[in-house]
Scaffold this motif. Structure first.
Motif, short mmCIF file in Angstrom:
data_model
loop_
_atom_site.label_atom_id
_atom_site.label_comp_id
_atom_site.label_asym_id
_atom_site.label_seq_id
_atom_site.Cartn_x
_atom_site.Cartn_y
_atom_site.Cartn_z
N VAL A 1 7.94 3.32 6.42
CA VAL A 1 6.98 2.66 7.29
C VAL A 1 7.69 1.98 8.45
CG1 VAL A 1 5.34 2.25 5.41
CG2 VAL A 1 7.01 0.47 6.00
N VAL B 1 0.85 -1.19 0.00
CA VAL B 1 0.00 0.00 0.00
C VAL B 1 0.88 1.24 0.00
CG1 VAL B 1 -1.58 1.36 1.44
CG2 VAL B 1 -1.99 -1.08 1.09
N ASP B 2 0.49 2.24 -0.79
CA ASP B 2 1.17 3.54 -0.78
C ASP B 2 0.37 4.46 0.15
OD1 ASP B 2 2.38 5.95 -1.19
OD2 ASP B 2 2.06 6.01 -3.37
N PHE B 3 0.88 4.65 1.35
CA PHE B 3 0.14 5.45 2.33
C PHE B 3 0.03 6.91 1.93
CE2 PHE B 3 1.60 1.84 4.94
CZ PHE B 3 0.38 1.45 5.47
N TRP C 1 2.81 0.49 9.00
CA TRP C 1 2.09 1.75 9.16
C TRP C 1 3.07 2.89 8.93
CZ3 TRP C 1 3.45 -1.69 12.89
CH2 TRP C 1 4.32 -1.25 13.89
N PRO C 2 2.58 4.04 8.46
CA PRO C 2 3.50 5.14 8.12
C PRO C 2 4.22 5.68 9.33
CG PRO C 2 1.21 5.85 7.96
CD PRO C 2 1.19 4.36 8.17
N GLU D 1 -3.15 6.39 -0.58
CA GLU D 1 -4.29 5.59 -0.15
C GLU D 1 -4.57 5.86 1.33
OE1 GLU D 1 -4.73 1.61 -2.19
OE2 GLU D 1 -2.55 1.77 -2.19
N LYS D 2 -5.86 5.94 1.65
CA LYS D 2 -6.27 6.38 2.98
C LYS D 2 -6.39 5.21 3.94
CE LYS D 2 -6.71 10.46 1.14
NZ LYS D 2 -5.69 11.50 1.36
N PHE D 3 -5.24 4.63 4.31
CA PHE D 3 -5.21 3.54 5.26
C PHE D 3 -4.35 3.92 6.46
CE2 PHE D 3 -6.01 1.21 1.25
CZ PHE D 3 -7.21 0.60 1.60
N ASP D 4 -4.76 3.44 7.63
CA ASP D 4 -3.94 3.65 8.83
C ASP D 4 -2.82 2.63 8.93
OD1 ASP D 4 -5.55 5.79 10.22
OD2 ASP D 4 -7.10 4.27 10.00
N ALA D 5 -3.06 1.42 8.44
CA ALA D 5 -2.06 0.35 8.48
C ALA D 5 -2.43 -0.67 7.41
CB ALA D 5 -2.00 -0.30 9.86
N ALA D 6 -1.49 -1.57 7.13
CA ALA D 6 -1.72 -2.59 6.11
C ALA D 6 -0.88 -3.81 6.46
CB ALA D 6 -1.34 -2.07 4.72
#
Length: 298
Positions: free
Chosen positions: A158, A137-139, A272-273, A142-147
């Motif tokens: 990350v 995932v490209d934080f 996570w970022p 893309e609107k994610f807190d973690a992957a």
């Protein structure tokens, strides 16, 4: 520096622009937005006047977006999609604090799901949104807190938490006459099924058991779930992750036909970022999963 809000067009005018671009005419946009044709035309004229840029070329009753108009409409669509997604997530979460996670399909179903359920039982104030992603995932976009990422932890920007080892189990449909103690060389006589994202898995499995694999051929699948169904249908043997293979073996749909394969170089990681720092809900999830993660050393 914050941009003055007077430069921000109204949502209604942006929706009109996006609808015309998507549907090809003001008439179709009016139907889509449940407005009159004249209302849409006024919104578009107001938008052009505010921006001071020609967005449409008018020919009779028809409209055609200019190059600038098409480019702007694409940016508007992305913003409206983000706003709609944020509104949907807020509506689903209500007063609870939300987390958005991106997780590979099979890992999410069979490894992550029971652990997330246990986390939610301990933290009922947290709401988790989950999307399927089989690649990194490209934080930034893309609107994610973690992957969950799979592989060697070399992803920039990350922080990572190792979750589960990459343990693959050779399986086939029951009735082949093979079992867990089958000599690895004997599997060369079977049709071998492959996952496109791990094309060298069978070669690594044979080499780990000191068998020269030669040129292996067989059907390709892009998801472990589809690969599993092919095995159960009797199309050949496959290497499945242990969290899926164990379930299928217990259900009687397949049997283990050789020793498991441990790949110490690749691992499932929660990522996570680094910027911004994780919020309290994500910190709780990280701590919870850390207590239930596998030892990265096989």
């Amino acid at each position: 520096m914050s941009i003055p809000r007077r430069f921000l067009p109204t949502i209604s005018s942006l929706r009109a622009l996006e609808a015309v671009d998507r549907l090809g005419s003001a008439v179709a946009a009016a139907q889509d937005l449940d407005l009159t044709h004249s209302a849409v035309s006024r919104q578009l004229k107001s938008l052009e006047e505010q921006l001071g840029v020609t967005l449409f070329l008018r020919a009779g009753k028809g409209l055609r977006l200019t190059t600038a108009g098409r480019s702007y409409a694409r940016s508007v669509r992305d913003c409206l999609d983000d706003l709609a997604q944020a509104s949907l997530q807020l509506r689903a979460a209500g007063e609870r604090n939300g987390l958005s996670l991106a997780i590979p399909l099979t890992f999410g179903l069979y490894w992550m799901a029971p652990r997330l359920q246990a986390f939610l039982c301990d933290h009922p104030q947290v709401h988790i949104n989950q999307a399927t992603r089989d690649g990194p995932v490209d934080f930034a976009t893309e609107k994610f807190d973690a992957a969950v990422h799979f592989g060697v932890p070399d992803w920039p920007g990350v922080d990572t938490l190792p979750l589960a080892r990459n343990r693959l189990v050779p399986v086939a449909r029951p009735g082949t006459g093979l079992g867990a103690e089958t000599p690895p060389r004997q599997l060369l006589e079977m049709p071998l099924l492959h996952l496109t994202s791990r094309p060298g898995a069978w070669e690594s499995w044979f080499l780990q058991h000191e068998v020269a694999p030669g040129h292996l051929r067989g059907a390709l699948f892009d998801q472990f779930m589809a690969l599993s169904e092919a095995v159960a249908a009797g199309r050949g043997a496959a290497l499945l992750p242990d969290f899926l293979a164990t379930r299928e073996i217990r259900a009687g749909r397949m049997c283990q036909i050789g020793p498991a394969f441990e790949d110490p170089g690749n691992f499932y990681h929660l990522v996570w970022p680094q910027d911004p720092a994780p919020g309290p809900e994500l910190e709780r999830l990280i701590a919870f999963l850390r207590s239930r993660a596998e030892d990265p050393q096989p």
